[in-house]
Design an enzyme around this catalytic site. Structure first.
Site, PDB file in Angstrom:
ATOM      1  N   PRO A 137       0.848  -1.203   0.000  1.00 24.59           N
ATOM      2  CA  PRO A 137       0.000   0.000   0.000  1.00 24.59           C
ATOM      3  C   PRO A 137       0.876   1.243   0.000  1.00 24.59           C
ATOM      4  CG  PRO A 137       0.052  -1.004   2.185  1.00 24.59           C
ATOM      5  CD  PRO A 137       0.790  -1.933   1.273  1.00 24.59           C
ATOM      6  N   MET A 197       0.602   5.552  -0.301  1.00 22.79           N
ATOM      7  CA  MET A 197      -0.232   6.743  -0.383  1.00 22.79           C
ATOM      8  C   MET A 197       0.013   7.494  -1.687  1.00 22.79           C
ATOM      9  SD  MET A 197      -2.222   6.816   2.180  1.00 22.79           S
ATOM     10  CE  MET A 197      -2.841   8.506   2.064  1.00 22.79           C
ATOM     11  N   GLN A 205      -6.278  -1.388   3.281  1.00 22.77           N
ATOM     12  CA  GLN A 205      -5.497  -0.971   4.443  1.00 22.77           C
ATOM     13  C   GLN A 205      -6.184   0.194   5.146  1.00 22.77           C
ATOM     14  OE1 GLN A 205      -1.652   1.300   4.637  1.00 22.77           O
ATOM     15  NE2 GLN A 205      -0.853  -0.645   5.426  1.00 22.77           N
ATOM     16  N   CYS A 241       3.285   3.545   9.194  1.00 27.03           N
ATOM     17  CA  CYS A 241       3.500   4.854   8.569  1.00 27.03           C
ATOM     18  C   CYS A 241       4.044   5.848   9.589  1.00 27.03           C
ATOM     19  CB  CYS A 241       2.194   5.373   7.978  1.00 27.03           C
ATOM     20  SG  CYS A 241       2.368   6.973   7.161  1.00 27.03           S
TER      21      CYS A 241
END
Length: 349
Positions: A30, A32, A84, A114
């Site tokens: 995943p 962003m 996620q 993160c």
């Protein structure tokens, strides 16, 4: 019909015989601003079996925002795909997980890795590694809300934590809470002093720490992420772990995904049919633009497809500059692929 996900470690005792994979051996991480539905559609043209992930979706956005905008995806094309979620409140995470299952996702993953300031200010992401009891409650709540796998993606530690002691404690608690699988980014996260970009490069990689973790939990799924730059390295790590996850390398050089089904899932080797990829993406771009979208939403994920090949520079130029011009349409994609064909003919002459 696509094979579905079953989170079992590769060395577990398995008596059930069916058409499921024992584990998602390869995943695209995943990311962003990158792994949106347009990116996932594109990646699925290159690999049929890799597990794809959404961008992180904050639980509050699903509780209070436009759920369709965050969760709609093409179930006929994208699966297997995991959602996620970011958050730290068990009730909100359970609600979000339930929505994800209703929309048809194959897995719900909790972000505990993160390191961005924005995520820290919301009290979730990597800072949750300091609160393993809270993460365990979150996992337990999510597991109670859905029948699909619930996994966690984490780091080996944060800041000055002893990654041997702290990671063992964290992992023990989340597995006890019912976590179906753990994806470990094999670096620490430094929450102060390093930017998110620096946190992807500066803290040293420690693959051995993840391998030792797997040795301690032989009957649990543990996959690895972080700094894996080619399928040769990925395949080597897969011999010691249950899964490997590539992020930036898969995005910036997506052509390597065309070999994933052979290397990890036993498909017969074959050359990728880039004509089919082109035609699929042209059709997808038409559909997206008919719905009011912009061509650039699609083409921005494709610019690295021919990295290192003749014509790659011209391909990137067409996919970025030409795709952003007023009135640009799917013909831009055809033009970009034609530039590759022309370059290869010149190179062969």
């Amino acid at each position: 019909m696509k094979k579905c996900i079953k989170y079992l470690p590769q060395h577990a005792d398995i008596t059930e015989k069916d058409e499921q994979f024992d584990a998602p051996r390869f995943a695209v991480a995943p990311m962003m601003d990158w792994t949106d539905r347009h990116c996932r559609f594109f990646h699925r043209q290159l690999t049929q079996h890799a597990l794809l992930y959404t961008e992180m979706v904050v639980a509050d956005a699903l509780v209070h925002g436009d759920v369709d905008r965050h969760l709609m995806f093409d179930r006929d094309v994208e699966q297997p795909v995991a959602l996620q979620i970011g958050g730290s409140e068990p009730e909100k995470l359970a609600h979000s997980a339930r929505l994800g299952a209703q929309y048809g996702y194959d897995e719900i993953n909790l972000n505990v890795g993160c390191p961005s300031d924005r995520v820290q200010s919301g009290a979730f992401g990597a800072c949750l590694m300091r609160e393993p009891e809270l993460v365990a409650r979150c996992v337990e709540a999510m597991k109670g809300a859905v029948d699909i796998p619930v996994t966690v993606k984490c780091r080996i530690g944060v800041d000055d934590q002893d990654s041997q002691v702290a990671l063992d404690d964290f992992v023990g608690r989340v597995f006890e809470a019912g976590c179906d699988g753990l994806w470990v980014h094999a670096r620490k996260a430094w929450l102060k002093g390093l930017s998110p970009k620096e946190n992807r490069d500066v803290p040293p990689l420690d693959y051995d720490r993840v391998v030792r973790l797997k040795a301690d939990w032989p009957n649990r799924f543990i996959g690895i992420n972080g700094g894996i730059v080619d399928l040769e390295t990925a395949a080597r790590l897969a011999q010691q772990l249950d899964g490997v996850m590539l992020g930036r390398t898969a995005y910036q050089n997506p052509a390597l995904l065309a070999d994933v089904d052979t290397v990890f899932y036993g498909e017969k080797p074959s050359l990728p049919n880039m004509d089919k990829v082109r035609d699929a993406m042209i059709g997808y771009a038409h559909q997206h633009m008919d719905g009011g979208g912009r061509l650039h939403h699609v083409t921005r994920h494709m610019i690295g497809l021919f990295q290192g090949q003749p014509g790659a520079r011209r391909f990137r130029q067409i996919m970025t500059v030409d795709a952003s011009k007023p009135g640009a349409g799917p013909q831009v994609i055809a033009d970009a692929f034609a530039a590759i064909t022309q370059a290869k003919r010149r190179d062969a002459a």
